[in-house]
Design an enzyme around this catalytic site. Structure first.
Site, PDB file in Angstrom:
ATOM      1  N   ARG A  90       1.281  -0.968   0.127  1.00  7.96           N
ATOM      2  CA  ARG A  90       0.061  -0.105  -0.464  1.00  7.96           C
ATOM      3  C   ARG A  90       1.079   0.472   0.016  1.00  7.96           C
ATOM      4  NH1 ARG A  90      -2.132  -3.724   3.914  1.00  7.96           N
ATOM      5  NH2 ARG A  90      -3.958  -4.205   3.664  1.00  7.96           N
TER       6      ARG A  90
ATOM      7  N   HIS B 286      -3.604   2.957  -6.035  1.00  7.98           N
ATOM      8  CA  HIS B 286      -3.826   2.215  -5.549  1.00  7.98           C
ATOM      9  C   HIS B 286      -3.995   0.665  -6.456  1.00  7.98           C
ATOM     10  CE1 HIS B 286      -4.189  -0.061  -1.434  1.00  7.98           C
ATOM     11  NE2 HIS B 286      -5.521  -0.779  -2.816  1.00  7.98           N
TER      12      HIS B 286
ATOM     13  N   LYS C 153      -1.924  -2.273   7.831  1.00 12.42           N
ATOM     14  CA  LYS C 153      -3.740  -2.501   7.974  1.00 12.42           C
ATOM     15  C   LYS C 153      -3.762  -3.945   9.187  1.00 12.42           C
ATOM     16  CE  LYS C 153      -8.040  -2.382   5.312  1.00 12.42           C
ATOM     17  NZ  LYS C 153      -7.966  -2.247   3.829  1.00 12.42           N
TER      18      LYS C 153
ATOM     19  N   TYR D 186     -10.215 -10.867  -6.688  1.00 13.04           N
ATOM     20  CA  TYR D 186      -8.898 -10.255  -8.210  1.00 13.04           C
ATOM     21  C   TYR D 186      -9.273 -11.723  -9.090  1.00 13.04           C
ATOM     22  CZ  TYR D 186      -6.628  -7.170  -5.331  1.00 13.04           C
ATOM     23  OH  TYR D 186      -6.445  -5.945  -4.307  1.00 13.04           O
TER      24      TYR D 186
ATOM     25  N   HIS E  75      -3.847  -9.666   3.356  1.00  8.09           N
ATOM     26  CA  HIS E  75      -5.136  -9.773   3.606  1.00  8.09           C
ATOM     27  C   HIS E  75      -5.400 -10.198   5.148  1.00  8.09           C
ATOM     28  CE1 HIS E  75      -6.223  -8.568  -0.670  1.00  8.09           C
ATOM     29  NE2 HIS E  75      -6.154  -7.080   0.232  1.00  8.09           N
TER      30      HIS E  75
ATOM     31  N   ARG F  80      -1.481  -1.628  -7.043  1.00  7.72           N
ATOM     32  CA  ARG F  80      -1.347  -2.841  -5.841  1.00  7.72           C
ATOM     33  C   ARG F  80      -2.158  -3.692  -6.465  1.00  7.72           C
ATOM     34  NH1 ARG F  80      -0.916  -4.523  -0.392  1.00  7.72           N
ATOM     35  NH2 ARG F  80      -3.487  -5.009   0.128  1.00  7.72           N
TER      36      ARG F  80
END
Length: 330
Positions: free
Chosen positions: A145, A276, A170, A311, A302, A279
């Protein structure tokens, strides 16, 4: 004001929001989480005419959450974030746990991520230079990120293991991701440049960087050590709002975002894209190369593999990689 450094709080806070922030920090939650929770709690208070939350009941919470779905047309994830903030407020801060909630659920569909083709990503990066270009290459080459890249410190680049260590990503979690072969030399040069800047700062009586949590007390000299210096130092010194010390922070995300936005336009790409997307494109390239979804999940950081699975819908040759019968000729 430095955007991602928590401002100092009074030793004995008396104001409502200061007390709330103090509790959040005592739980070692990420500063981004603190900002998000405070944002939604302020929204909740304003929605109910500035009433003190302790006077509100489950009904008022349901009304607030429902209007996010019905009047505001917010997404499922936005409504869930607001719910998490309100639950924390009542359960942890007010010590008034909410009962079972019944509110209108957001139904705004989840959008597929925009991705660049490899040629498009190369074109965008080709229209960048200096630090913004290296940040973009890290986002596309390592799946970082933008703020994960900008917060990297010298010690986080592990050339021996050829990996990058992401600290407090995150969810306030650490992880490792790959260090691309093509970035070994550029990152070496970047480290040399930031350490030259650090020596100049030391010579002028400065040279400290912000230290997370209580590390500054535990390691009082670490803030001036080369290993802790930001990989992408800001162009100017700035006052740390917590200590009032003049320090060199890292580059701000908005300056890099502007540069990448300009590069997208110069590359003639008309997708609804921002920084973004680099990424997103990293994840898509790995899927196209046949890498396991769980591996990609770990590299991206994640918490839920379902986030990574989105994705699979945007890999090259859309429509799940199916070949159209019209391509077989007539």
């Amino acid at each position: 004001m430095i955007p991602d450094v928590p401002p100092r709080l009074p030793d004995k806070p008396t104001r409502f929001m200061d007390q709330l922030r103090s509790l959040i920090r005592s739980r070692n939650l990420a500063y981004k989480t603190e900002q998000t929770y405070c944002h939604w709690i302020k929204r909740f208070i304003r929605f109910h005419g500035m009433r003190h939350p302790s006077t509100c009941s489950t009904t008022e919470v349901e009304q607030f959450l429902s209007q996010l779905a019905v009047q505001r047309n917010n997404s499922v994830s936005t409504q869930r974030t607001a719910l998490n903030a309100i639950v924390f407020l009542f359960r942890e801060f007010l010590q008034q746990p909410l009962g079972e909630l019944s509110f209108e659920l957001a139904r705004k569909p989840r959008r597929l991520p925009t991705v660049f083709t490899h040629d498009e990503a190369k074109a965008v990066i080709g229209h960048l230079e200096g630090a913004p270009q290296l940040v973009a290459r890290l986002m596309y080459g390592s799946g970082l990120r933008i703020n994960e890249a900008l917060r990297l410190r010298v010690k986080d680049i592990d050339f021996g293991m050829q990996q990058i260590i992401v600290r407090s990503g995150k969810g306030n979690k650490d992880r490792t991701t790959l260090l691309p072969d093509s970035l070994l030399k550029p990152l070496t040069l970047q480290i040399e440049a930031c350490l030259i800047q650090h020596k100049q700062d030391l010579a002028s009586g400065h040279g400290e960087v912000y230290m997370p949590f209580a590390l500054n007390r535990k390691y009082p000299n670490a803030a001036k050590e080369p290993a802790w210096q930001y990989l992408f130092p800001a162009g100017k010194l700035a006052i740390d709002p917590r200590s009032n010390v003049l320090r060199r922070h890292h580059l701000l995300d908005r300056s890099v975002q502007r540069a990448i936005g300009a590069a997208i336009r110069k590359a003639g790409i008309y997708k609804q894209a921002n920084s973004h997307v680099l990424r997103h494109s990293f994840a898509t390239r790995l899927l196209e190369a046949g890498y396991d979804i769980r591996t990609i999940q770990k590299l991206l950081g994640h918490a839920d593999v379902r986030t990574t699975e989105i994705y699979t819908h945007v890999v090259r040759k859309g429509g799940f990689g199916v070949r159209s019968p019209v391509d077989d000729g007539f």
